[in-house]
Design a protein around this motif. Structure first.
Motif, mmCIF file in Angstrom:
data_model
loop_
_atom_site.group_PDB
_atom_site.id
_atom_site.type_symbol
_atom_site.label_atom_id
_atom_site.label_comp_id
_atom_site.label_asym_id
_atom_site.label_seq_id
_atom_site.Cartn_x
_atom_site.Cartn_y
_atom_site.Cartn_z
ATOM 1 N N LYS A 168 0.842 -1.200 0.000
ATOM 2 C CA LYS A 168 0.000 0.000 0.000
ATOM 3 C C LYS A 168 0.879 1.252 0.000
ATOM 4 C CE LYS A 168 -3.862 1.844 2.622
ATOM 5 N NZ LYS A 168 -4.571 1.763 3.901
ATOM 6 N N LYS A 169 1.939 1.179 0.844
ATOM 7 C CA LYS A 169 2.869 2.299 0.966
ATOM 8 C C LYS A 169 3.585 2.559 -0.363
ATOM 9 C CE LYS A 169 5.494 3.047 5.224
ATOM 10 N NZ LYS A 169 6.637 2.491 5.940
ATOM 11 N N LEU A 170 4.045 1.478 -0.969
ATOM 12 C CA LEU A 170 4.837 1.616 -2.192
ATOM 13 C C LEU A 170 4.015 2.176 -3.354
ATOM 14 C CD1 LEU A 170 6.999 -1.663 -2.122
ATOM 15 C CD2 LEU A 170 7.765 0.646 -1.666
ATOM 16 N N LEU A 171 2.696 1.944 -3.280
ATOM 17 C CA LEU A 171 1.848 2.464 -4.355
ATOM 18 C C LEU A 171 1.319 3.867 -4.052
ATOM 19 C CD1 LEU A 171 -0.022 -0.832 -5.175
ATOM 20 C CD2 LEU A 171 1.642 0.310 -6.610
ATOM 21 N N ASN A 172 1.660 4.356 -2.850
ATOM 22 C CA ASN A 172 1.218 5.688 -2.450
ATOM 23 C C ASN A 172 2.171 6.754 -3.007
ATOM 24 O OD1 ASN A 172 0.406 7.958 -1.128
ATOM 25 N ND2 ASN A 172 0.375 7.030 0.913
ATOM 26 N N THR A 173 1.660 7.679 -3.762
ATOM 27 C CA THR A 173 2.506 8.703 -4.413
ATOM 28 C C THR A 173 3.215 9.580 -3.389
ATOM 29 O OG1 THR A 173 0.654 8.768 -5.943
ATOM 30 C CG2 THR A 173 2.477 10.238 -6.417
ATOM 31 N N GLU A 174 2.520 9.912 -2.289
ATOM 32 C CA GLU A 174 3.128 10.780 -1.260
ATOM 33 C C GLU A 174 4.366 10.128 -0.664
ATOM 34 O OE1 GLU A 174 0.796 12.419 1.970
ATOM 35 O OE2 GLU A 174 -0.803 12.797 0.488
ATOM 36 N N TYR A 175 4.215 8.836 -0.344
ATOM 37 C CA TYR A 175 5.340 8.094 0.246
ATOM 38 C C TYR A 175 6.519 8.064 -0.737
ATOM 39 C CZ TYR A 175 8.276 4.171 1.664
ATOM 40 O OH TYR A 175 9.346 3.401 2.003
#
Lengths: 251, 348
Positions: free
Chosen positions: B312-319
């Motif tokens: 989920k994190k890796l697909l989050n643009t902000e992260y």
């Protein structure tokens, strides 16, 4: 004359076998082999040399023998085996110090060489492997019987059997062969993977030795890329063991 | 003195036998021949006899040359140097066998060729350790804490090399009959010092999980989609886009100059999908490095497939944006690297 009549024809057979397998490296062995068997030639023709000259002749013969071993180990042994073999090959020179000690050392070096040779020939052709091992054992026994080192110069020549084995299995090992010059030039049949490898070579300014791409094996030799048959365990084993084997596959 | 040395070397041999990397095979031979050397020294001192002295001198030289072989293995890996070492060994043995009896002593023997070979070997050792230190410093820039222990080993090696050069040069003084009594004492002292240093070397080698500087690993990169989220060390960035676009998932490229390991997978969470690419570059091809990189790639693959939160994190643009700006590598890479290091020692 018994030893010479046995040595020369057998050597000629090996050179012919090497020539048939297109292993032109075998011609490099001609001067080395001649120097290595010099003590026998002098002995058989009744030429007597003594003192320093005899020692120098023996030293030259043994040096040629050690280089002969190294010449052929390059094509057979793995990188690690080659590394250690380079340290032990000069030990054959102990023959110039003491006959018995020399014989022990030369036997040790020869046995290691024969073991590597046998492993490689046996995976290619079982019968050829067993013949090689038996013949090498006979030569080692003759060497102990006559207490002569020169006859051992025949042992590295058995590498011709290995070249012959590769030549016989070439079609079973190589799936596709592509010339680097053909990649972006004439041929449209060249696969995407070959183009990808060529691009990698260009971008990293390096020369491919081995590439494993999605379980497919590719090897680079001089101007040629080779794809190895996926199911050929012998070919994969040989190539992974020593990438220099591939040089035989492009001929 | 010889008995104490024997005990120390036996302990070192016990330690080094447990090390399973192919990089240090010659060191095992060094330990074995050190034991044989000390045994021969003890026998020649107690029983006397020309043959034992000759055997002691030959085996001691072989041990020293094997140390050079070991350092050659982890630095330039030159076959020609090995051949020269073999030739020098044979020449020295010829000198030992041909030397007159009055030159051979159970306590202290100096022969011109043998001792010159010892000095030459020591100088080569120091040069090779200097080369290793240069390589380790280069890797330290990128991997910092991970090569700390390797520096300890290199410090021990440089001390060993310096001692070897000093002692070998001092022994040559005996050829002109200078300071013979002092040199005899130095000989025993040198034996103890040498064995202590060897023991320390084995002890610290055992503590290292994976020899980062010896195996030539130079850089690691991770990218998601078309974005490079982290890049540690020296990675040829111009080839990254080619790997991203290539329709292959697992690539091992071994060339005359480098080894590149690329592993690619597709991560998806909900409706979102992106390509995850892991790339490692090594300047020298070492079988151990390849095994480690395979293990690291498998370890990261397992984590990415298993850990939903990470996906989920890796697909989050902000992260991703935060990670691109950050000078530090992502935490999961650090964790997986540590895990791979631990697993490497456990498996191999």
């Amino acid at each position: 004359m018994i030893l010479l009549s046995f040595l020369i024809p057998l050597y000629a057979v090996f050179v012919a076998l090497g020539f048939h397998s297109r292993a032109y490296k075998i011609f490099l062995s001609i001067p080395l082999f001649t120097i290595a068997i010099m003590p026998i030639i002098f002995n058989e023709f009744g030429i007597v040399i003594e003192g320093f000259a005899e020692q120098m002749l023996m030293l030259c013969a043994l040096l040629a023998l050690s280089i002969l071993f190294l010449l052929f180990i390059e094509d057979m042994a793995s990188r690690n085996e080659r590394y250690y073999f380079y340290l032990i090959a000069p030990l054959v020179l102990f023959g110039a110090i003491d006959v018995n000690l020399g014989l022990i050392m030369i036997m040790a070096v020869s046995i290691i060489f024969v073991a590597i040779l046998f492993r490689n020939v046996y995976v290619l052709n079982k019968i050829l492997g067993i013949i090689t091992l038996s013949a090498c054992t006979i030569i080692l026994n003759i060497s102990i019987y006559y207490k002569t080192f020169s006859i051992i110069a025949l042992i590295p020549m058995f590498t011709a059997m290995f070249y012959f084995g590769i030549k016989e299995n070439q079609d079973k090992i190589v799936e596709k062969k592509v010339d680097k010059l053909d990649i972006f030039g004439k041929s449209k049949k060249v696969g995407k993977t070959f183009k990808f490898i060529d691009m990698l070579e260009y971008q990293t300014n390096s020369k491919l030795q081995l590439a494993i791409i999605d379980d497919e094996l590719y090897v680079g030799v001089r101007n040629v890329y080779i794809k190895i048959v996926r199911n050929n365990k012998v070919g994969i084993h040989l190539i992974l063991n020593n990438k220099k084997v591939a040089a035989q596959l492009v001929r | 003195m010889a008995c104490i040395s024997f005990g120390l070397v036996a302990l070192a041999f016990h330690l080094i036998l447990r090390l399973k990397t192919s990089l240090f095979v010659p060191l095992k031979a060094v330990m074995f021949f050190s034991i044989v050397t000390i045994l021969l020294k003890i026998i020649s001192l107690t029983l006397g006899g020309e043959y034992f002295v000759e055997a002691y001198l030959a085996v001691a030289l072989l041990t020293i040359l094997l140390i050079t072989l070991q350092l050659n293995r982890i630095t330039i890996r030159s076959n020609i140097l090995n051949y020269l070492l073999g030739l020098l060994f044979v020449a020295s043995c010829a000198e030992i066998v041909g030397a007159p009896r009055n030159m051979l002593s159970e306590e202290f023997t100096v022969l011109p060729i043998r001792n010159s070979v010892m000095l030459l070997s020591a100088i080569i050792n120091v040069l090779m350790v200097c080369h290793l230190i240069r390589r380790a410093r280069y890797i330290q820039k990128n991997f910092k804490g991970l090569v700390k222990k390797e520096f300890l080993v290199l410090n021990i090696l440089i001390i060993f090399g310096a001692i070897q050069v000093g002692f070998s040069a001092a022994y040559l003084l005996a050829l002109w009959d200078l300071y013979i009594e002092i040199l005899k004492a130095l000989n025993y002292f040198g034996m103890i010092i040498g064995t202590i240093v060897l023991l320390l070397l084995c002890f610290y080698l055992m503590k290292i999980h994976f020899f980062l500087s010896f195996s030539g690993l130079t850089g690691i990169t991770i990218s998601i989609g078309d974005v490079v989220i982290t890049s540690i060390g020296d990675v040829p960035k111009e080839i990254l886009p080619y790997f991203m676009r290539a329709p292959y998932n697992d690539i091992t490229y071994i060339s005359d100059r480098m080894m590149i390991k690329v592993w690619k997978t597709r991560i998806s969470y909900g409706s979102e999908q992106k390509d995850f690419l892991f790339m490692a570059v090594s300047k020298v091809y070492e079988y151990d490095a390849e095994k480690f990189l395979v293990l690291l790639a498998l370890s990261i693959e397992d984590r990415v497939k298993r850990d939903y939160l990470l996906k989920k994190k890796l697909l989050n643009t902000e992260y991703l944006m935060k990670q691109i700006e950050s000078p530090f590598p992502p935490r999961f890479l650090k964790e997986e690297f540590q895990k791979a290091l631990y697993e490497y020692r456990k498996i191999f």
